[in-house]
Design a protein around this motif. Structure first.
Motif, PDB file in Angstrom:
ATOM      1  N   VAL A  34      30.079   6.526  -5.829  1.00  0.00           N
ATOM      2  CA  VAL A  34      29.990   7.965  -5.549  1.00  0.00           C
ATOM      3  C   VAL A  34      29.713   8.692  -6.862  1.00  0.00           C
ATOM      4  N   ASP A  35      29.327   9.960  -6.757  1.00  0.00           N
ATOM      5  CA  ASP A  35      29.142  10.779  -7.949  1.00  0.00           C
ATOM      6  C   ASP A  35      30.481  11.394  -8.332  1.00  0.00           C
ATOM      7  N   ILE A  47      36.032   1.754  -4.982  1.00  0.00           N
ATOM      8  CA  ILE A  47      34.855   2.612  -4.984  1.00  0.00           C
ATOM      9  C   ILE A  47      34.730   3.220  -6.375  1.00  0.00           C
ATOM     10  N   GLU A  48      33.652   2.944  -7.050  1.00  0.00           N
ATOM     11  CA  GLU A  48      33.478   3.469  -8.396  1.00  0.00           C
ATOM     12  C   GLU A  48      32.864   4.860  -8.356  1.00  0.00           C
ATOM     13  N   ILE A  87      27.096  15.885  -3.256  1.00  0.00           N
ATOM     14  CA  ILE A  87      28.499  16.285  -3.395  1.00  0.00           C
ATOM     15  C   ILE A  87      28.737  17.144  -4.632  1.00  0.00           C
ATOM     16  N   TYR A  88      28.099  16.765  -5.768  1.00  0.00           N
ATOM     17  CA  TYR A  88      28.341  17.548  -6.989  1.00  0.00           C
ATOM     18  C   TYR A  88      27.843  18.971  -6.801  1.00  0.00           C
ATOM     19  N   GLY A  89      26.629  19.118  -6.219  1.00  0.00           N
ATOM     20  CA  GLY A  89      26.071  20.453  -6.010  1.00  0.00           C
ATOM     21  C   GLY A  89      26.895  21.286  -5.051  1.00  0.00           C
ATOM     22  N   VAL A  90      27.356  20.650  -3.980  1.00  0.00           N
ATOM     23  CA  VAL A  90      28.132  21.407  -2.988  1.00  0.00           C
ATOM     24  C   VAL A  90      29.439  21.904  -3.594  1.00  0.00           C
ATOM     25  N   GLU A 146      34.614   6.563   4.281  1.00  0.00           N
ATOM     26  CA  GLU A 146      34.492   8.004   4.430  1.00  0.00           C
ATOM     27  C   GLU A 146      35.213   8.632   3.237  1.00  0.00           C
ATOM     28  N   ILE A 147      34.507   9.438   2.459  1.00  0.00           N
ATOM     29  CA  ILE A 147      35.102  10.083   1.291  1.00  0.00           C
ATOM     30  C   ILE A 147      35.368  11.532   1.657  1.00  0.00           C
TER      31      ILE A 147
END
Lengths: 169, 268
Positions: free
Chosen positions: B127-128, B150-151, B69-72, B101-102
């Motif tokens: 999640v990141d 969700i952390e 997710i961070y890269g995208v 679902e995020i």
């Protein structure tokens, strides 16, 4: 040197009125009810309208104060959330006795339409309430009438130090 | 005309008989139908794995791996001109397959396009954080933690944002009752007066339609006043309610309608 033109023995009598301590103390208290601004939600708008020029609470001696230490009556106007509950208790404790509480509107009375996990179901779970005003939101006339009823309630009580402090528990 | 359904118990019933009802989907179309989205997708696909992609209501929805997710988002921000993270949060699918679902809603002001980036995580997984990329993710991730538990790893201040810090439970989970659990219903009483006050203050009255007209502990009942705590039988005398005491108040004259003059001439 200016001469008194009024002859008190003939024109209306001496400028003296006899009364009792209870009456004059209650007269002072009931006609200078300084209210703590406690607008929490839309009822707060109606409360502000009550204080503004059209309805003009100053006529009753009700002047809104921003500090609990200068206030006599707390008008809880709006939805009290559970996160805020401890602050209303703290502000109530900071008010000097004698003190009164008006619960304004459905949300403050019973939680109203907010039948949820985050809303206190009536401020009387936290602090003792003297007057419940129905409405969603109550019109300024309702609040005026409520203040008049509170004045009447104050005048009906004894004014001395023996006045029982109100405690929820 | 609408068919008649009995309304007498409508308040007691829940709105939905199936709690996890999934509404019919809006039609989806291929990404190739939109040249801008197709180019964006090519750029994402060149570096990251894309699991599923389609266009729905003129927005591209991209499913990726949770680790990417961070890269995208960095790629989309720096190279594809998607400079705004409009919103992000989670959807509770715990009852279906124990996942969240995020989603991240991205907006490009230059291209005038929106892309929704999505992925699934298992229950309990973190999640990141994308707070370093978008400042708007700061509060959104805190809210996601507050509401779903969700952390976000790498977040500078991972605390509750809406509920109080000492709150227990995550209110937006579908298993969380709307009126609150045991902890929520006693929260303010426990915090202010302590647990021993529960018996004195009593449970919350959640039935908003409940009116006890014989309750003299809590209500003075205008026009039928009795001393507090009196047993009420129902045949108390009606007493007239006046604004002021009959004899007037000390130093205040009572307004007398009879002796006052009403000026009704508008031309006066």
């Amino acid at each position: 040197m200016a001469q008194h033109k009024v002859n008190y023995t003939q024109d209306g009598g001496l400028p003296v009125a006899l009364t009792s301590i209870d009456k004059i103390v209650n007269w002072g208290r009931s006609n200078s009810l300084w209210a703590l601004t406690y607008g929490l939600a839309c009822c707060g708008i109606e409360m502000m309208a009550s204080g503004a020029s059209r309805f003009d609470f100053d006529r009753y001696g009700t002047i809104f104060r921003a500090s609990p230490r200068q206030a006599d009556v707390m008008i809880v106007a709006g939805t009290l959330t559970k996160k805020h509950a401890e602050f209303i208790k703290r502000l109530y404790d900071q008010m000097t006795e004698p003190r009164w509480v008006i619960s304004m509107g459905s949300c403050a009375n019973t939680g109203g339409m907010f039948n949820t996990y985050a809303t206190v179901q009536g401020v009387d779970r936290i602090i003792p309430v003297d007057l419940y005003l129905p409405g969603c939101a109550p019109r300024p006339e309702t609040l005026q009438y409520g203040v008049m009823l509170l004045q009447k309630k104050i005048r009906a009580n004894k004014a001395g130090n023996a006045q029982k402090a109100k405690r929820l528990m | 005309m609408r068919t008649y359904t009995p309304k007498d118990d409508v308040q007691a019933k829940s709105y939905y008989t199936d709690r996890y009802y999934v509404s019919p989907q809006v039609p989806k179309s291929e990404v190739e139908t939109d040249a801008v989205f197709a180019a964006d997708l090519e750029a994402i696909k060149a570096k990251f794995e894309v699991k599923e992609v389609f266009i729905q209501v003129e927005q591209m929805v991209v499913y990726i791996n949770a680790n990417d997710i961070y890269g995208v988002l960095e790629l989309m921000r720096d190279e594809l001109e998607y400079t705004q993270l409009s919103e992000m949060s989670a959807i509770d699918w715990l009852a279906k397959d124990n996942t969240f679902e995020i989603f991240y809603q991205m907006l490009s002001m230059n291209k005038r396009k929106r892309i929704r980036v999505k992925y699934f995580i298992k229950n309990g997984q973190a999640v990141d954080s994308v707070e370093k990329l978008f400042r708007s993710a700061d509060w959104s991730e805190r809210e996601m933690f507050d509401m779903f538990g969700i952390e976000a790893n790498g977040h500078p201040f991972m605390k509750r944002i809406l509920m109080p810090y000492d709150w227990q439970g995550f209110p937006l989970l579908k298993t969380y009752p709307l009126e609150g659990d045991e902890f929520a219903s006693w929260y303010e009483v426990d915090k202010i007066y302590g647990k021993e006050a529960r018996d004195i203050i009593g449970p919350e009255l959640r039935d908003t339609a409940r009116v006890d007209r014989y309750d003299s502990q809590r209500f003075a009942r205008l026009g039928h006043e009795v001393p507090k705590g009196t047993e009420i039988t129902g045949d108390e005398p009606k007493n007239e309610q006046a604004y002021q005491e009959d004899g007037g108040v000390f130093l205040i004259k009572k307004f007398d309608k009879e002796s006052s003059k009403i000026i009704d001439d508008p031309q006066r």
